[in-house]
Design a protein around this motif. Structure first.
Motif, mmCIF file in Angstrom:
data_model
loop_
_atom_site.group_PDB
_atom_site.id
_atom_site.type_symbol
_atom_site.label_atom_id
_atom_site.label_comp_id
_atom_site.label_asym_id
_atom_site.label_seq_id
_atom_site.Cartn_x
_atom_site.Cartn_y
_atom_site.Cartn_z
ATOM 1 N N VAL A 124 0.852 -1.190 0.000
ATOM 2 C CA VAL A 124 0.000 0.000 0.000
ATOM 3 C C VAL A 124 0.883 1.234 0.000
ATOM 4 O O VAL A 124 1.803 1.347 0.813
ATOM 5 N N VAL A 125 0.616 2.128 -0.934
ATOM 6 C CA VAL A 125 1.361 3.389 -0.997
ATOM 7 C C VAL A 125 0.581 4.423 -0.201
ATOM 8 O O VAL A 125 -0.497 4.865 -0.601
ATOM 9 N N SER A 126 1.138 4.810 0.957
ATOM 10 C CA SER A 126 0.464 5.755 1.847
ATOM 11 C C SER A 126 1.366 6.960 2.075
ATOM 12 O O SER A 126 2.450 6.835 2.656
ATOM 13 N N GLY A 127 0.912 8.109 1.603
ATOM 14 C CA GLY A 127 1.699 9.329 1.775
ATOM 15 C C GLY A 127 3.073 9.229 1.151
ATOM 16 O O GLY A 127 4.031 9.801 1.677
ATOM 17 N N GLY A 128 3.188 8.500 0.048
ATOM 18 C CA GLY A 128 4.468 8.334 -0.630
ATOM 19 C C GLY A 128 5.331 7.236 -0.053
ATOM 20 O O GLY A 128 6.434 6.992 -0.562
ATOM 21 N N ASN A 129 4.852 6.552 0.990
ATOM 22 C CA ASN A 129 5.608 5.460 1.613
ATOM 23 C C ASN A 129 5.006 4.112 1.227
ATOM 24 O O ASN A 129 3.775 3.951 1.228
ATOM 25 N N ASN A 130 5.871 3.151 0.896
ATOM 26 C CA ASN A 130 5.410 1.801 0.579
ATOM 27 C C ASN A 130 5.265 0.988 1.861
ATOM 28 O O ASN A 130 6.225 0.852 2.632
ATOM 29 N N VAL A 131 4.057 0.462 2.081
ATOM 30 C CA VAL A 131 3.777 -0.327 3.275
ATOM 31 C C VAL A 131 3.485 -1.759 2.836
ATOM 32 O O VAL A 131 2.483 -2.013 2.156
ATOM 33 N N ASN A 132 4.368 -2.686 3.191
ATOM 34 C CA ASN A 132 4.180 -4.092 2.841
ATOM 35 C C ASN A 132 3.382 -4.788 3.941
ATOM 36 O O ASN A 132 3.760 -4.737 5.118
ATOM 37 N N LEU A 133 2.308 -5.443 3.551
ATOM 38 C CA LEU A 133 1.429 -6.103 4.509
ATOM 39 C C LEU A 133 1.334 -7.592 4.176
ATOM 40 O O LEU A 133 1.064 -7.954 3.032
ATOM 41 N N VAL A 134 1.550 -8.434 5.177
ATOM 42 C CA VAL A 134 1.426 -9.871 4.967
ATOM 43 C C VAL A 134 -0.045 -10.253 5.071
ATOM 44 O O VAL A 134 -0.874 -9.489 5.580
ATOM 45 N N GLY A 135 -0.365 -11.456 4.598
ATOM 46 C CA GLY A 135 -1.753 -11.883 4.584
ATOM 47 C C GLY A 135 -2.381 -11.913 5.961
ATOM 48 O O GLY A 135 -3.544 -11.524 6.135
ATOM 49 N N ALA A 136 -1.640 -12.369 6.957
ATOM 50 C CA ALA A 136 -2.174 -12.431 8.318
ATOM 51 C C ALA A 136 -2.465 -11.036 8.862
ATOM 52 O O ALA A 136 -3.444 -10.834 9.593
ATOM 53 N N GLN A 137 -1.625 -10.055 8.514
ATOM 54 C CA GLN A 137 -1.884 -8.673 8.933
ATOM 55 C C GLN A 137 -3.175 -8.149 8.321
ATOM 56 O O GLN A 137 -3.971 -7.481 8.978
#
Length: 229
Positions: A30-43
């Motif tokens: 997810v690109v939030s405010g220009g930052n890439n946020v990697n999320l695993v399936g469990a998250q």
């Protein structure tokens, strides 16, 4: 044949466990405010606290991914316990195929539909990782081995019964043949009977409707008199 049957049973459990493990790999970015946020399936499934640009966010749960996660757990448990109780061999493939199809739908759909990005601010993009599709494929493989185990094990039981039992495909065919023969026994009414019965039903509905209206009207008047007094 027994060896092949046991291998299919073991591989079903292995791929079921592998599918579950894949939920702990990166599912989406997810690109939030220009930052890439990697999320695993469990998250995504259970939600979690993440830190983006020094700010902590409590992620919402993605209910569809959570549903797939629990289906994977359930099908794995059913497959594993089939070593103890053969009755469970029927349920594992059924749950697994639902799980696999649902996961494939998620993998092939727009991630905005299934990834709950709340409460991340200024989200400009969401992309799936290849692990989402791999999870769906692993679930289909799991289903295939579970079905293979079911059919082979059933075939072995039929051989042991010396013709007293029928295999699952033959039982399904016999069911539809019996169903077809029963359908042929139905006596369908003619047009005159259909019209007559329809008119009778409509008249009865009208009579009952008028009766209920009169009772409601009378009770309403009675209640008005009581409250007025």
């Amino acid at each position: 044949m027994k060896t092949v049957n046991r291998i299919c049973q073991i591989l079903a459990v292995v791929f079921g466990l592998g599918s579950l493990v894949l939920f702990f790999t990166t599912f989406a970015t997810v690109v939030s405010g220009g930052n890439n946020v990697n999320l695993v399936g469990a998250q995504l499934a259970f939600g979690s606290k993440i830190t983006v640009a020094g700010t902590e966010y409590d992620m919402a749960k993605s209910s569809d991914i959570l549903f797939c996660f629990w289906l994977t757990v359930l099908s794995l448990i059913l497959s594993a316990f089939s070593f103890k109780s053969k009755k469970l061999r029927y349920f594992a493939p059924g749950v697994a195929v639902i799980d696999a199809v649902y996961m494939l739908v998620i993998a092939l759909s727009n991630p905005y539909k299934f990834v709950d990005k709340r409460p991340l601010p200024d989200v400009s993009g969401i992309t799936y990782s290849h692990f989402v599709l791999i999870t769906a494929i692993a679930l289909f493989v799991f289903t295939a081995f579970a079905v293979a185990y079911l059919l082979i094990d059933d075939y072995l039981e039929v051989l042991a019964s010396k013709g007293e039992k029928l295999t699952i495909p033959k039982r399904i065919i016999r069911f539809f043949r019996d169903y077809k023969s029963e359908i042929k026994k139905i006596v369908w009414p003619g047009w005159k009977d259909v019209v007559k019965n329809t008119v009778i039903v409509l008249i009865m509905c009208l009579i009952i409707g008028v009766f209920i209206w009169l009772v409601d009207f009378g009770l309403g008047k009675l209640l008005t008199l009581i409250l007025g007094a």
